[in-house]
Design a protein around this motif. Structure first.
Motif, PDB file in Angstrom:
ATOM      1  N   ASP A 154      -5.869   3.057   6.685  1.00 46.97           N
ATOM      2  CA  ASP A 154      -6.458   1.764   7.058  1.00 46.97           C
ATOM      3  C   ASP A 154      -6.225   1.447   8.533  1.00 46.97           C
ATOM      4  O   ASP A 154      -7.091   0.872   9.198  1.00 46.97           O
ATOM      5  N   GLU A 155      -5.049   1.792   9.036  1.00 43.01           N
ATOM      6  CA  GLU A 155      -4.670   1.417  10.390  1.00 43.01           C
ATOM      7  C   GLU A 155      -5.133   2.402  11.454  1.00 43.01           C
ATOM      8  O   GLU A 155      -5.521   2.000  12.552  1.00 43.01           O
ATOM      9  N   GLU A 181      -2.379   5.267   2.351  1.00 42.98           N
ATOM     10  CA  GLU A 181      -3.383   4.205   2.415  1.00 42.98           C
ATOM     11  C   GLU A 181      -3.202   3.364   3.670  1.00 42.98           C
ATOM     12  O   GLU A 181      -4.179   3.038   4.367  1.00 42.98           O
ATOM     13  N   LEU A 182      -1.964   2.989   3.955  1.00 41.25           N
ATOM     14  CA  LEU A 182      -1.695   2.153   5.119  1.00 41.25           C
ATOM     15  C   LEU A 182      -2.091   2.885   6.404  1.00 41.25           C
ATOM     16  O   LEU A 182      -2.751   2.304   7.282  1.00 41.25           O
ATOM     17  N   GLY A 184      -9.058   7.329   8.355  1.00 37.61           N
ATOM     18  CA  GLY A 184      -8.949   8.095   7.118  1.00 37.61           C
ATOM     19  C   GLY A 184      -8.391   9.496   7.260  1.00 37.61           C
ATOM     20  O   GLY A 184      -7.537   9.911   6.458  1.00 37.61           O
ATOM     21  N   GLY A 237      -4.742   9.315   7.465  1.00 36.62           N
ATOM     22  CA  GLY A 237      -4.182   8.947   6.173  1.00 36.62           C
ATOM     23  C   GLY A 237      -4.059  10.131   5.241  1.00 36.62           C
ATOM     24  O   GLY A 237      -3.069  10.269   4.503  1.00 36.62           O
ATOM     25  N   ARG A 248       0.846  -1.183   0.000  1.00 37.99           N
ATOM     26  CA  ARG A 248       0.000   0.000   0.000  1.00 37.99           C
ATOM     27  C   ARG A 248       0.886   1.239   0.000  1.00 37.99           C
ATOM     28  O   ARG A 248       2.046   1.181   0.431  1.00 37.99           O
TER      29      ARG A 248
END
Length: 214
Positions: free
Chosen positions: A101-102, A97-98, A105, A108, A93
């Motif tokens: 996701d973690e 994006e990573l 948003g 990110g 990713r």
């Protein structure tokens, strides 16, 4: 533990093989001290030799020596952290994006300016509010890619924490235990500092990290 600067066992596949020896003795042990993340799910599951021989990152870059040695021992740890797609292909990713996701948003989105620079990233065990991320790009003198620390506890931050998957594994397995008063403390390490500084020139124009706004 002290390692001679020039010792071949302090880097790459040789260091990873030493980690594997430790993990073999207790594969069910947790890789993390503060959360149970077993090194191996059930029993070690090596990647098939013919598959591993042909595997490269989606960018076409070769796997690092340490990663190749680890996958020859077991795929289950990295599989649990989303490294592989349904057909066994590597699924990187971008950094934004990573993080999204973690950590959510909005976080990110803060890292979107770094997406082109960090466009092939993989999550690793470690961190609570922070995360550990393997960033694929220009390898160092050992053929290794750096492991980053990503933290959003204060201002969003990304910095070089380990010079490679090899040293990350060794520290996580308590084979080579190091202190981290800051995420980037290994810049002053006698053995690993030169590799850290090499990555810094490529990733951060000589700096050890970047902070928001990126």
């Amino acid at each position: 533990m002290t390692i001679d600067r020039g010792a071949s066992s302090a880097h790459g596949a040789a260091l990873t093989e030493r980690v594997i020896e430790v993990v073999r003795r207790a594969p069910e042990a947790s890789a993390l001290e503060y959360r149970h993340v077993p090194w191996v799910a059930d029993s070690p599951r090596p990647m098939a030799a013919d598959v591993l021989a042909d595997m490269v990152f989606p960018s076409g870059r070769p796997l690092s020596p340490s990663l190749r040695a680890w996958l020859a021992f077991d795929v289950s740890l990295l599989e649990r952290y989303g490294w592989f797609g349904p057909d066994g292909e590597l699924t990187p990713r971008t950094l934004d994006e990573l993080v999204g996701d973690e950590l959510g948003g909005p976080w990110g989105e803060c890292y979107l300016p770094l997406a082109d620079r960090f466009d092939e990233c993989f999550l690793l065990p470690g961190g609570s509010d922070s995360r550990r991320v393997l960033a694929v790009g220009e390898p160092d003198t050992e053929g290794e890619h750096p492991v980053l620390a990503v933290d959003v506890d204060d201002l969003p931050f990304v910095g070089l924490m380990y010079p490679g998957f090899d040293v990350y594994l060794a520290d996580t397995a308590n084979l080579v235990r190091m202190e981290f008063p800051t995420y980037t403390a290994l810049f002053d390490h006698a053995t690993y500092g030169p590799r850290m500084r090499g990555h810094a020139r490529h990733w951060f124009a000589g700096d050890s990290c970047a902070e928001f706004p990126f």
